[in-house]
Design a protein around this motif. Structure first.
Motif, short mmCIF file in Angstrom:
data_model
loop_
_atom_site.label_atom_id
_atom_site.label_comp_id
_atom_site.label_asym_id
_atom_site.label_seq_id
_atom_site.Cartn_x
_atom_site.Cartn_y
_atom_site.Cartn_z
N PRO A 66 35.57 4.85 52.51
CA PRO A 66 36.31 6.11 52.40
C PRO A 66 35.78 7.23 53.30
N TYR A 67 34.46 7.30 53.52
CA TYR A 67 33.97 8.43 54.31
C TYR A 67 34.45 8.37 55.76
N ARG A 119 38.09 10.78 59.85
CA ARG A 119 39.33 10.79 60.63
C ARG A 119 40.25 11.91 60.19
N ALA A 120 40.27 12.18 58.87
CA ALA A 120 41.13 13.25 58.36
C ALA A 120 40.66 14.61 58.86
N LYS A 121 39.41 14.69 59.34
CA LYS A 121 38.92 15.95 59.88
C LYS A 121 39.35 16.14 61.33
N GLY A 122 40.05 15.12 61.88
CA GLY A 122 40.53 15.24 63.25
C GLY A 122 39.46 14.98 64.28
N LEU A 123 38.36 14.35 63.88
CA LEU A 123 37.28 14.07 64.82
C LEU A 123 37.74 13.01 65.82
N ARG A 147 46.79 14.88 66.04
CA ARG A 147 45.35 14.86 65.79
C ARG A 147 44.78 16.28 65.73
N PHE A 159 39.86 13.68 49.05
CA PHE A 159 40.10 12.31 48.58
C PHE A 159 39.70 12.13 47.12
N VAL A 208 28.92 8.52 65.50
CA VAL A 208 28.08 9.36 64.64
C VAL A 208 28.16 8.92 63.18
N HIS A 209 29.36 8.54 62.73
CA HIS A 209 29.50 8.25 61.30
C HIS A 209 29.25 6.76 60.99
N ASN A 252 29.88 11.08 54.09
CA ASN A 252 28.93 10.23 54.81
C ASN A 252 27.56 10.36 54.17
N ARG A 299 44.98 17.63 62.17
CA ARG A 299 44.12 17.07 61.13
C ARG A 299 42.82 17.84 61.05
N THR A 324 32.07 8.35 47.45
CA THR A 324 32.07 7.52 48.65
C THR A 324 32.76 8.20 49.83
N SER A 325 33.35 9.37 49.60
CA SER A 325 34.14 9.99 50.66
C SER A 325 33.32 10.88 51.57
N ARG A 364 33.39 9.97 67.91
CA ARG A 364 32.50 10.59 66.94
C ARG A 364 32.58 9.85 65.60
N LYS A 380 37.50 7.44 56.53
CA LYS A 380 38.82 8.09 56.41
C LYS A 380 38.65 9.60 56.40
N THR A 381 37.64 10.07 55.68
CA THR A 381 37.38 11.51 55.65
C THR A 381 37.14 12.03 57.06
#
Lengths: 306, 347
Positions: A202-203, A208-212, B94, B105, A220-221, B113, B97, B110-111, A216, A205-206
């Motif tokens: 899930p993180y 990606r949802a931040k538009g990174l 993009r 979420f 980075v993640h 890092n 976003r 888990t959402s 990155r 997805k987070t």
């Protein structure tokens, strides 16, 4: 962290002590060092004199006490084959081995990262299937055979690289490649599956949802989260190479490192040199393990060293 | 573009006949079947339905997070009239976003890092979209942590997620979602994984942020109580379709679609006998081979031959739509037929 490292050093000391003790006992109980070291033609007086010279006429316990005292000062006695201190031979040959292993494992790690990423980007895609297939081929290839094959192709047929020996950077290429292939295959396949698993978390997805940017999100993640597993495997590869594969590859390519020397020491019955080599490798493995634990802590703050 | 010529300003977010298909080994699964929704600036839209009805997929499709094997197989998502699905607008999509659309979420455990301090995770949205330096982003992250009700933000900004509780992590997620002061926040079951007391705090926080910042919220939830408390409008989803949408008071007072009625019936009440839970008999249809007619027909007490033709969503009142041939017909009558243990045992 300081206390942890001290504790690990103590454990490491016990490990090294145990390994040297085992080598000591095995070489003296399951073989006659004098018979190993002297030529067949030596007379009984000569044998007795030699045994007295190296202390073999004393009780085993006394021998071990002397041995342990000498080990503390890194004095393993004279190499019977080279007629100079065993540790001197080790220190002379160690850099060549470290250079070879460094080049091999460095290549493997540097190539495994882009290959693993490329495969994980599209699981089941063409690149992925190619990488996995080649990885399995690499894993199945025995090094003594691969080494000979590389010599045949690049040294004998194409004549672009030397067959064996050392001295120039060109000499390093074939042995390093031979040694790199198995770890490269294993590291790539491991990184690929770990990344695929990580990218589904899930993180990610987070992120990606931040538009990174994709770079990155990946670099980075996701990549940092698979780093502990990657380093664990790389450390294991390093140990396996150090304690085994390098002997094979150095022998095939006549690379003047510790692995080849170990083989020669065994062939010549050079007890003291053998002990010095085993001791050195045990120390290196202990140091590698401690360094890995500290590296894990730096990568993942959740890891507790206490 | 017609939207540009039209005198009426296009809505903030418009989901237009959106279909999402997952290609599985067993065949294509139609997770969304022509879903249409509109979100106006500043409003809160609740998206409710049982598991697997497509609520989360809808939110993820807006965010461009539908992954292989899933794909958008039809329809469009428009942001202020501009398509986000059109591949030519990928850059535009993009850039929205994290900047114009934030997302919270379900599982705050888990959402985030696990290896990155929370301040850095909030900060990277700001450096990415607002061009802040690392130091500026960090200072702003401290302000945001304070804004979402995290005490001692100056010291907590450097904590890692595992050093925080679930509720605090969800606050961090919200801080991240609102960091660039977006126009819309998609909250995908934001309280499902939390303790009941923490749930209330998180919902209060969302309501408060919405009032202060005028953010539109799409709240995905299976919890009717959560939706009733926070939303202006509600869309009820079933088997990949929106079966009813209405203002929150209208919907709770007079549900039009039998499925909505069933959902409201099955919400447990304090005055219920403790051993009795009311359900809707049966299970949603397989989306591998969705039914031709109304998706709810197999479970609907008042369904008949007329429902074999797919009922289009049609207006059933001011600002209300329902996809049913006989809206407002009480499907279950007055008696709440109950599934009790004896009936279960006989089956």
């Amino acid at each position: 962290m300081g206390g942890y490292v001290l504790r690990r050093l103590w454990h490491g000391f016990l490990v090294v002590f145990g390994v040297t003790a085992i080598v000591f006992v095995v070489t003296r109980l399951f073989g006659d060092p004098v018979a190993l070291m002297l030529p067949l033609s030596a007379s009984a007086e000569q044998r007795a004199a030699f045994a007295a010279e190296i202390g073999l006429d004393r009780p085993l316990v006394v021998q071990f006490a002397w041995f342990a005292r000498d080990v503390l000062t890194l004095d393993f006695g004279m190499s019977l084959w080279q007629r100079r201190p065993a540790m001197e031979v080790v220190f002379e040959r160690l850099p060549a081995t470290l250079l070879l292993i460094g080049a091999a494992l460095g290549t493997a790690m540097l190539l495994a990262i882009p290959l693993g990423i490329a495969a994980a980007l599209r699981p089941g895609g063409l690149v992925d299937r190619l990488v996995v297939t080649l990885g399995l081929v690499g894993l199945s290839m025995p090094q003594f055979w691969l080494g000979l094959l590389l010599i045949l192709v690049f040294a004998v047929n194409l004549r672009i690289l030397p067959t064996s020996g050392s001295g120039t950077p060109a000499h390093l290429v074939l042995p390093a490649l031979t040694l790199a292939l198995t770890p490269l295959a294993r590291l790539t396949i491991m990184l690929r599956s770990a990344l695929i698993e990580e990218l589904a978390k899930p993180y990610v997805k987070t992120a990606r949802a931040k538009g990174l940017s994709a770079g990155r999100v990946f670099g980075v993640h996701a990549l940092r989260n698979v780093l502990v597993g990657f380093l664990t495997l790389a450390g294991w590869e390093l140990i396996v190479i150090l304690a085994g594969y390098t002997v094979v590859v150095e022998t095939v390519f006549a690379w003047p490192g510790l692995g080849l020397t170990a083989l020669q020491a065994i062939q010549r019955g050079d007890l003291f040199l053998m002990q010095a080599i085993v001791f050195t490798i045990a120390i290196l493995i202990v140091v590698i393990n401690i360094a890995l634990d500290v590296a894990f802590k730096l990568v993942d703050p959740r890891i507790s060293l206490e | 573009m017609t939207a540009a010529l039209s005198p009426v300003e296009p809505p903030l977010l418009e989901i237009d006949a959106l279909s999402v298909t997952f290609d599985t080994r067993a065949g294509p699964v139609e997770a969304l079947r022509s879903v249409s929704l509109v979100v106006e600036a500043g409003e809160t839209l609740g998206l409710v339905g049982e598991s697997g009805c497509g609520k989360s997929v809808t939110a993820q499709a807006v965010m461009g997070l539908v992954d292989v094997p899933g794909r958008i197989s039809g329809g469009d998502v428009r942001w202020r009239g501009r398509s986000l699905v059109d591949p030519r607008n990928a850059r535009f999509a993009r850039s929205l976003r994290g900047r114009e659309i934030g997302m919270v979420f379900q599982d705050p455990m888990t959402s985030l890092n696990p290896l990155m301090p929370i301040g850095a995770q909030i900060g990277e949205v700001l450096t990415r979209h607002l061009g802040l330096t690392k130091a500026q982003a960090r200072a702003r992250a401290v302000d945001l942590l304070a804004a979402v009700g995290i005490g001692a933000p100056r010291t907590r900004v450097d904590l890692h997620p595992h050093e925080m509780s679930g509720g605090m992590r969800q606050r961090v997620m919200i801080a991240m979602a609102i960091a660039c002061e977006p126009a819309l926040v998609l909250a995908d079951e934001p309280t499902t994984a939390l303790d009941v007391t923490v749930q209330a705090q998180i919902l209060d926080l969302l309501a408060d942020l919405q009032q202060r910042l005028g953010i539109a919220i799409v709240l995905v939830s299976h919890d009717l109580g959560v939706v009733a408390g926070l939303c202006h409008r509600v869309a009820v989803m079933y088997a990949g379709q929106v079966v009813e949408s209405a203002g929150v008071e209208d919907l709770f007072a007079r549900p039009a679609h039998p499925y909505t009625q069933g959902l409201l019936r099955s919400a447990p009440r304090l005055d219920d006998a403790p051993e009795r839970l009311v359900g809707i008999e049966g299970a949603p249809p397989s989306l591998l081979d969705p039914p031709q007619g109304c998706g709810f027909l197999a479970r609907c007490p008042i369904g008949d031959a007329a429902c074999a033709v797919p009922p289009p969503a049609r207006p059933v009142g001011p600002g209300r739509l329902a996809a049913c041939v006989r809206p407002f017909t009480p499907a279950w009558g007055d008696d709440r037929s109950v599934i009790d243990e004896r009936a279960e045992a006989r089956r």
